[in-house]
Design a protein around this motif. Structure first.
Motif, PDB file in Angstrom:
ATOM      1  N   UNK A 172     -51.614  73.045 108.772  1.00  0.00           N
ATOM      2  CA  UNK A 172     -51.556  72.370 110.070  1.00  0.00           C
ATOM      3  C   UNK A 172     -51.058  73.350 111.109  1.00  0.00           C
ATOM      4  N   UNK A 232     -67.315  61.404 112.192  1.00  0.00           N
ATOM      5  CA  UNK A 232     -66.338  62.382 111.711  1.00  0.00           C
ATOM      6  C   UNK A 232     -66.959  63.143 110.533  1.00  0.00           C
ATOM      7  N   UNK A 278     -62.896  71.236 117.755  1.00  0.00           N
ATOM      8  CA  UNK A 278     -63.354  70.001 118.403  1.00  0.00           C
ATOM      9  C   UNK A 278     -63.712  70.306 119.850  1.00  0.00           C
TER      10      UNK A 278
ATOM     11  N   UNK B  27     -59.218  56.927 116.989  1.00  0.00           N
ATOM     12  CA  UNK B  27     -60.579  56.714 116.494  1.00  0.00           C
ATOM     13  C   UNK B  27     -60.681  55.424 115.687  1.00  0.00           C
ATOM     14  N   UNK B  30     -61.102  52.843 118.414  1.00  0.00           N
ATOM     15  CA  UNK B  30     -62.442  52.886 118.997  1.00  0.00           C
ATOM     16  C   UNK B  30     -63.448  52.222 118.050  1.00  0.00           C
ATOM     17  N   UNK B  31     -63.341  52.561 116.756  1.00  0.00           N
ATOM     18  CA  UNK B  31     -64.273  51.976 115.800  1.00  0.00           C
ATOM     19  C   UNK B  31     -64.061  50.466 115.688  1.00  0.00           C
ATOM     20  N   UNK B 171     -52.178  65.589 107.027  1.00  0.00           N
ATOM     21  CA  UNK B 171     -53.331  65.848 107.882  1.00  0.00           C
ATOM     22  C   UNK B 171     -52.844  66.697 109.049  1.00  0.00           C
ATOM     23  N   UNK B 172     -53.636  67.696 109.404  1.00  0.00           N
ATOM     24  CA  UNK B 172     -53.302  68.512 110.574  1.00  0.00           C
ATOM     25  C   UNK B 172     -53.441  67.668 111.821  1.00  0.00           C
ATOM     26  N   UNK B 173     -52.662  67.970 112.831  1.00  0.00           N
ATOM     27  CA  UNK B 173     -52.856  67.321 114.117  1.00  0.00           C
ATOM     28  C   UNK B 173     -54.181  67.756 114.718  1.00  0.00           C
ATOM     29  N   UNK B 174     -54.770  66.856 115.495  1.00  0.00           N
ATOM     30  CA  UNK B 174     -55.999  67.217 116.191  1.00  0.00           C
ATOM     31  C   UNK B 174     -57.253  67.119 115.358  1.00  0.00           C
ATOM     32  N   UNK B 175     -57.180  66.487 114.191  1.00  0.00           N
ATOM     33  CA  UNK B 175     -58.390  66.273 113.395  1.00  0.00           C
ATOM     34  C   UNK B 175     -58.437  64.826 112.880  1.00  0.00           C
ATOM     35  N   UNK B 176     -59.653  64.372 112.593  1.00  0.00           N
ATOM     36  CA  UNK B 176     -59.865  63.109 111.889  1.00  0.00           C
ATOM     37  C   UNK B 176     -60.328  63.455 110.481  1.00  0.00           C
ATOM     38  N   UNK B 177     -59.657  62.923 109.498  1.00  0.00           N
ATOM     39  CA  UNK B 177     -60.127  63.076 108.114  1.00  0.00           C
ATOM     40  C   UNK B 177     -60.696  61.737 107.671  1.00  0.00           C
ATOM     41  N   UNK B 178     -61.921  61.770 107.205  1.00  0.00           N
ATOM     42  CA  UNK B 178     -62.615  60.568 106.769  1.00  0.00           C
ATOM     43  C   UNK B 178     -61.829  59.843 105.675  1.00  0.00           C
ATOM     44  N   UNK B 179     -61.297  60.599 104.714  1.00  0.00           N
ATOM     45  CA  UNK B 179     -60.591  59.945 103.601  1.00  0.00           C
ATOM     46  C   UNK B 179     -59.350  59.194 104.097  1.00  0.00           C
ATOM     47  N   UNK B 181     -58.821  58.263 107.154  1.00  0.00           N
ATOM     48  CA  UNK B 181     -59.291  57.219 108.067  1.00  0.00           C
ATOM     49  C   UNK B 181     -59.548  55.936 107.261  1.00  0.00           C
ATOM     50  N   UNK B 182     -60.224  56.086 106.141  1.00  0.00           N
ATOM     51  CA  UNK B 182     -60.488  54.920 105.284  1.00  0.00           C
ATOM     52  C   UNK B 182     -59.186  54.339 104.727  1.00  0.00           C
TER      53      UNK B 182
END
Lengths: 297, 297
Positions: A172, A232, A278, B27, B30-31, B171-179, B181-182
């Motif tokens: 990170x 994503x 991004x 996100x 938004x979704x 998770x790093x800041x500034x990213x979306x991780x799909x896993x 997120x779920x």
């Protein structure tokens, strides 16, 4: 020719904090200075904190990405923005030192699962040789090969023909990880050792060829008509840097819940879901895996 | 008493982007809006993007940490700084909705290896019950218990007696991780389901007791006389969130190359090497593992 280049190297500069939120570099430099890590090395080794203001703020940059600011128009210009001034200052710093005698090691980190990556431009065999030597000693290290043209000579490393960038990850932004800190030290030590051996004794024997990943293209995020992210990086692609990606493999998951499959030529993606990209609209960078001969023609 | 609280809940608000560089929340919202995820839920479910300006800039905050800005003096004050104004606006937003009828789910992420964490204040049994229900369905989820006093009622969640914060990582800041997120979706759905069942049918049967991690103290980084970091989190501690740390175990590696061993009471560290906590001088937060009865007295 080959040995001439090695003989020409009079100084190595290790640069950290080109991106102020990649903490490994600045702390590496601080430690190297405090412990006089390279004091007795036969080639002079210097350090440089490239963007102290951005590091102090824990930001990648203040106004502009410093590592995109080493372009001719910025270097001869008078733009007042922080990184443009900083680029000119760093350029003057290196000019005083006779650039063609200078090897620049630029320390970076990535949020992508890229392990140890050596980013090498193709304008000097010496750079690739140094990377090959690291890989000989750390087999999991990978070499990412970029054309001078494709990078548009805008990176800090582009100031000299000689140099490479080290990317380690995943990490990170805004943190120091002890394990990757040690990794960075190991890689830097090997580059310094290689250059020093090449100059003072003889160039270490290298393999006849190396495998490199050659940058092909940037793949953007799917976006809606207003430019907002529509998807994503898919969990089946996440963390699979340097692994073959073929058409049909899920690449993105939309926020509506659907999969978008990769439909390009097969290749090896890197910088998958890198935070800084991004804003450059790059979901990943596609590369080709290529073997390159190290034998002299 | 117990059922009264469940009956009182008239609205659930899911908040994202309290920290603008933690991308999962914005996100998610938004979704959820685009897909009308909770449209037909028996309890109204709303969403709120807490700090759109910070999110647009990809920064944790513009001037001040919004999640430290819900203090009485800021809420009744007139400080012009962005997050202080934003705190007042959010406070008014919730006041209009009758706060004691309101459950706030605040979405966060962490660079630490904390998996799924439910942060619950100890001022209402309902909050702990909701967390226990999530854990019943996702056994690896952990409950982090904070005293109202220790958090000084400064977080967004402190606006209501009812609510919890969800932390997922690493998770790093500034990213979306799909896993992740779920994962976040799964946890939020369970909280919504629990509250909805509690109000419209009956409170799901919960275990007699749950294990929680109770915040004990913040452990600072070793620093030199000028306040500079003198050490990094040791690789033998990195990523070991929620695992027993006892005296004698390496906690830090100094930049001089020495180890600093932990010398406090045994406990369970969390938020190890969290990026945002460098600036709060917290290397990790020590907790005690405690079993709490869920039986009614």
């Amino acid at each position: 020719m080959k040995n001439d280049a090695y003989q020409a190297i009079k100084k190595i500069t290790i640069v950290g904090g080109t991106h102020g939120n990649e903490y490994l570099g600045p702390y590496f430099i601080r430690k190297a200075e405090q412990t006089e890590r390279y004091r007795d090395n036969a080639i002079e080794v210097a350090t440089l904190l490239a963007n102290p203001e951005a590091f102090a703020q824990g930001q990648r940059f203040i106004h502009h990405d410093l590592n995109r600011s080493f372009t001719p128009d910025i270097l001869v210009g008078s733009q007042p923005q922080h990184e443009h001034q900083q680029a000119r200052e760093i350029s003057r710093h290196f000019s005083r030192e006779a650039l063609d005698q200078h090897f620049i090691i630029d320390l970076h980190s990535t949020t992508s699962n890229m392990g140890i990556t050596l980013i090498v431009r193709n304008d000097s065999p010496l750079n690739l040789h140094a990377a090959a030597y690291v890989q000989q000693n750390i087999p999991e290290a990978r070499i990412l090969f970029s054309d001078v043209d494709s990078t548009k000579a805008q990176s800090l490393n582009s100031l000299s023909r000689f140099g490479l960038a080290i990317e380690v990850g995943p990490i990170a932004n805004g943190v120091v990880r002890h394990d990757l800190f040690e990794t960075t030290e190991r890689v830097v030590d090997l580059v310094v050792k290689f250059l020093t051996l090449g100059k003072t004794r003889e160039v270490p024997r290298l393999p006849d060829e190396v495998t490199v990943f050659k940058i092909r293209e940037r793949v953007p995020y799917p976006r809606d008509s207003e430019g907002e992210l529509r998807a994503m990086v898919h969990k089946d692609l996440q963390d699979r840097d340097y692994r073959l990606l073929e058409a049909g493999h899920p690449a993105f998951r939309t926020f509506q819940g659907g999969d978008i499959r990769y439909d390009g030529e097969p290749g090896y993606p890197v910088f998958i879901n890198e935070a800084a990209y991004y804003r450059e609209d790059t979901a990943f960078i596609m590369t080709d895996k290529v073997d390159i001969s190290l034998k002299q023609p």
